[in-house]
Design a protein around this motif. Structure first.
Motif, mmCIF file in Angstrom:
data_model
loop_
_atom_site.group_PDB
_atom_site.id
_atom_site.type_symbol
_atom_site.label_atom_id
_atom_site.label_comp_id
_atom_site.label_asym_id
_atom_site.label_seq_id
_atom_site.Cartn_x
_atom_site.Cartn_y
_atom_site.Cartn_z
ATOM 1 N N UNK A 27 -13.189 36.633 41.419
ATOM 2 C CA UNK A 27 -13.022 36.605 43.067
ATOM 3 C C UNK A 27 -11.434 37.286 43.254
ATOM 4 N N UNK A 28 -11.333 38.279 44.270
ATOM 5 C CA UNK A 28 -10.085 38.805 44.543
ATOM 6 C C UNK A 28 -9.289 37.780 45.278
ATOM 7 N N UNK A 29 -8.105 37.495 45.081
ATOM 8 C CA UNK A 29 -7.001 36.944 45.883
ATOM 9 C C UNK A 29 -6.798 37.725 47.042
ATOM 10 N N UNK A 86 -3.816 38.748 48.594
ATOM 11 C CA UNK A 86 -2.865 39.739 48.303
ATOM 12 C C UNK A 86 -3.646 41.011 47.823
ATOM 13 N N UNK A 87 -4.524 41.068 47.155
ATOM 14 C CA UNK A 87 -5.130 42.126 46.467
ATOM 15 C C UNK A 87 -6.090 42.692 47.447
ATOM 16 N N UNK A 88 -6.656 41.799 48.312
ATOM 17 C CA UNK A 88 -7.700 42.422 49.298
ATOM 18 C C UNK A 88 -6.728 43.287 50.341
ATOM 19 N N UNK A 89 -5.708 42.445 50.692
ATOM 20 C CA UNK A 89 -4.886 43.339 51.641
ATOM 21 C C UNK A 89 -4.366 44.630 51.020
ATOM 22 N N UNK A 90 -3.940 44.598 49.697
ATOM 23 C CA UNK A 90 -3.506 45.662 49.319
ATOM 24 C C UNK A 90 -4.355 47.008 49.296
#
Length: 451
Positions: free
Chosen positions: A1-3, A5-9
């Protein structure tokens, strides 16, 4: 599952917008916020290095002249700890915080490549190519919003005879970084709008010998008597529901607003009597605005020509900032000569003469072809509505967004709703004054607005 910060990036690197918004000032960000919470993906681009640089990079003493109670952005009220009059640098940081808090997709150091951007009539979509810090990216979107504001590029008057020989400095107000280096120096400030007053006060605070050149009367109103005590009334005050206040304010037809102001403005002038009489003694020309209606219609017609007193007017009345009436005739190597034959030897001349127009902004952003198609922007039409803003601006599937914080808050909602309606295929034909005039029930209100 993406965290997180990675989703926003990933969202920022691959935003996949259906709307491109040019300009990350308060106008562009308000529209982006409205669209996000209506389920529309947008990408905001800005040429500056940081969000808020349009405020941050101006002279350090700049602050809002309206109280913060009327200036909040959509969905995010000011903290209770904020000062009543917000400094420009603090507003800049707040805009940056606004982007982060609302998770708006913004690219800085980015601009539209005009000669690779066009509207495809067959598709009904915009093909937009963006240069992001040297990297190009192409998008196909449903709408484009131009939110480059009233203040585009600096506008200087046509060079005066001899100006090229003038040895001391000549700058535009946008180049003024602060008054500290001009202590004890003679400075001529050309223009008596808000910038002319603010810069004169800044220079005077640092001990410069300032002369402000006035060509025509200026509307002066104090903040304490005119804004806080009178015009804000019970609407734009601490704790009031701004959505309610906006509906009350913007529902008022402009002819009615003008009639109300024509009653209030003389009352404000009476409260400001001591200051206005002091300005008159100093040789500074004032008046009550167009048709005695104060600053609102000056703002809507000219985008300036007034000043909310925050110190400069009193400095003029006290003789600490000198006044010169008239116009520049020519320059010599060390002097500015006026049309009445008098002259001054300044160490610096600052032209507070405004900015280029909306057509230039669109031409630079989208290309000359679209600049030529642009309808009149700003000023009021014969029905008292603002020309070309927040509605049809003459360009297909495009909108122009501009205005101060208090006005862009309600109108950003109306603009966003139009975009949603277009995307859903439910917008229908636009309202037209020309078509409405052909009906039997049309009433021309222009005489009430302008006379």
């Amino acid at each position: 599952m993406l965290h997180y910060d990675e989703i926003r990036r990933r969202e920022l690197e691959d935003p996949q917008p259906s709307v491109i918004i040019v300009g990350a000032g308060q106008c562009g960000l308000s529209v982006a916020a409205r669209l996000k919470y209506l389920g529309v993906k947008s990408l905001v681009i800005d040429r500056f290095e940081r969000v808020g640089d349009n405020w941050r990079k101006r002279y350090g003493s700049l602050a809002l002249h309206d109280t913060l109670y009327s200036q909040a952005l959509p969905y995010m009220p000011w903290p209770e700890t904020f000062p009543e009059f917000i400094p420009a640098g603090k507003l800049a940081n707040w805009l940056e915080h606004y982007v982060e808090s609302l998770e708006l997709n913004v690219w800085v150091r980015s601009q539209v490549i005009a000669d690779r951007t066009y509207f495809d009539e067959r598709e009904g979509k915009w093909h937009v190519t963006i240069d992001r810090d040297g990297q190009e990216r192409a998008f196909v979107v449903d709408q484009v919003v131009i939110a480059t504001g009233l203040c585009n590029k600096a506008k200087l008057p046509k060079p005066f005879p001899g100006q090229e020989k003038f040895a001391p400095g000549i700058i535009h107000s946008t180049q003024h970084s602060g008054g500290a280096e001009w202590k004890g120096k003679n400075v001529l400030v050309v223009g008596t709008g808000s910038s002319g007053h603010d810069i004169s006060l800044d220079l005077s605070n640092y001990g410069a010998n300032v002369t402000i050149l006035q060509r025509s009367p200026t509307y002066i109103i104090t903040i304490k008597n005119g804004i806080v005590k009178t015009l804000n009334g019970n609407l734009m005050v601490q704790g009031v529901n701004l959505d309610y206040a906006d509906r009350i304010t913007e529902a008022m037809p402009k002819p009615v607003t003008k009639a109300v102001l024509q009653r209030l403005v003389p009352k404000i002038a009476e409260l400001d009597k001591d200051l206005l009489e002091g300005l008159e003694r100093a040789g500074f020309q004032t008046y009550l605005g167009p048709d005695g209606a104060g600053s609102l219609f000056l703002s809507m017609e000219r985008g300036g020509g007034f000043y909310f007193e925050s110190g400069a007017s009193q400095r003029i009345a006290d003789g600490l900032v000198k006044v010169k009436n008239g116009e520049v005739d020519h320059f010599t190597e060390d002097s500015v000569v006026f049309k009445d034959g008098s002259s001054i030897k300044p160490d610096l001349v600052i032209f507070c003469t405004g900015y280029t127009g909306f057509k230039e902004s669109v031409s630079e952003t989208l290309g000359e072809e679209y600049g030529d198609q642009l309808k009149k922007i700003w000023g009021l039409d014969s029905e008292g509505e603002i020309n070309g803003l927040y509605r049809d601006c003459g360009l297909p599937n495009a909108y122009f967004m501009s205005g101060a914080l208090a006005i862009n808050r309600p109108y950003s909602k109306l603009l966003a709703l139009q975009i949603v309606a277009q995307q859903l295929g439910k917008f229908g034909p636009r309202y037209s004054i020309e078509e409405s005039r052909k009906t039997d029930n049309y009433v021309d209100l222009s005489e009430l607005i302008y006379h």
